[in-house]
Design a protein around this motif. Sequence first.
Motif, PDB file in Angstrom:
ATOM      1  N   ILE A  23      13.624  54.958  16.995  1.00  0.00           N
ATOM      2  CA  ILE A  23      12.928  54.192  15.960  1.00  0.00           C
ATOM      3  C   ILE A  23      12.248  52.986  16.613  1.00  0.00           C
ATOM      4  O   ILE A  23      11.077  52.707  16.367  1.00  0.00           O
ATOM      5  CB  ILE A  23      13.942  53.679  14.894  1.00  0.00           C
ATOM      6  CG1 ILE A  23      14.711  54.844  14.281  1.00  0.00           C
ATOM      7  CG2 ILE A  23      13.247  52.835  13.836  1.00  0.00           C
ATOM      8  CD1 ILE A  23      13.898  55.807  13.487  1.00  0.00           C
ATOM      9  N   ASN A  50       4.520  58.945  16.406  1.00  0.00           N
ATOM     10  CA  ASN A  50       5.519  57.974  15.955  1.00  0.00           C
ATOM     11  C   ASN A  50       5.362  56.639  16.692  1.00  0.00           C
ATOM     12  O   ASN A  50       5.617  55.576  16.113  1.00  0.00           O
ATOM     13  CB  ASN A  50       6.939  58.526  16.144  1.00  0.00           C
ATOM     14  CG  ASN A  50       7.220  59.674  15.193  1.00  0.00           C
ATOM     15  OD1 ASN A  50       6.538  59.803  14.176  1.00  0.00           O
ATOM     16  ND2 ASN A  50       8.195  60.498  15.509  1.00  0.00           N
ATOM     17  N   PRO A  76      11.288  53.967   8.468  1.00  0.00           N
ATOM     18  CA  PRO A  76      11.929  54.556   9.656  1.00  0.00           C
ATOM     19  C   PRO A  76      13.457  54.442   9.621  1.00  0.00           C
ATOM     20  O   PRO A  76      14.148  55.279  10.209  1.00  0.00           O
ATOM     21  CB  PRO A  76      11.345  53.762  10.830  1.00  0.00           C
ATOM     22  CG  PRO A  76      10.745  52.545  10.264  1.00  0.00           C
ATOM     23  CD  PRO A  76      10.451  52.796   8.834  1.00  0.00           C
TER      24      PRO A  76
END
Length: 192
Positions: free
Chosen positions: A80, A93, A64
Amino acid sequence: MTLLDLCAYLGLAATGAAGINLLLGLLISLRYSPVRYWPHRQINLFALHQWTAYATVVLLLSHPAVLLFLDKPHFRLFDILLPIQSPLQPWINVAGAGAMYLLLLVFITSLLRSRIGRPLWRKLHYLVFPAAILLFIHSILTDPDLKDGHPDLLDGGKVFVEILILVCFAAIVIRVRMRGKGLRPASSASAR
Ligand code: HEM
């Protein structure tokens, strides 16, 4: 090779390392002896399990991190750490981030094993199973081109992950079926 390719390769390598680490852990819990069974050689499964854990952590943190250097789409640090608003497929994600946090927790508590005690360490170690589910969902469903969120499930990377899922699933079924038995009595475990 573009940055996006690098990110995808690091993700695939992280998934591969995590899968191998899981399989080695299952072999250790079954008290598998590489001397008695294939490949009939002295192999330190514990050391391999430890090294694949280190490799997994390095790869899963770098995958990431590469996203931060993409021009388009732009990922912020927040996307992230908590990807709920990340560009394209935010919830897929989030599954990747969940897997990452669980695996980091398992890794850090393994380093602190003697301090936290074996019973708590063991309970926390079982978090690898929900982590595996999250990381496989993420690995299969992400669009590596970051285009339309529709990955090609017959693409080489996806086929690699699909095979890994089948192997890990079969190994977990065998582990559950052999619960309490293992492959040899605990007393002879020193022949590892
Ligand atoms: C904060 C955590 C994470 C974020 C934000 C994230 C984000 C992404 C994104 C945006 C993609 C699509 C672009 C690309 O393929 O590079 C992707 C793909 C992928 N990620 Fe992650 N990821 C995270 C954690 C993980 C973890 C922990 C693993 C495995 C251990 C992983 C494995 C993969 C794999 C295998 C792919 C697909 C590559 C392909 O199909 O070629 N990711 N991830």
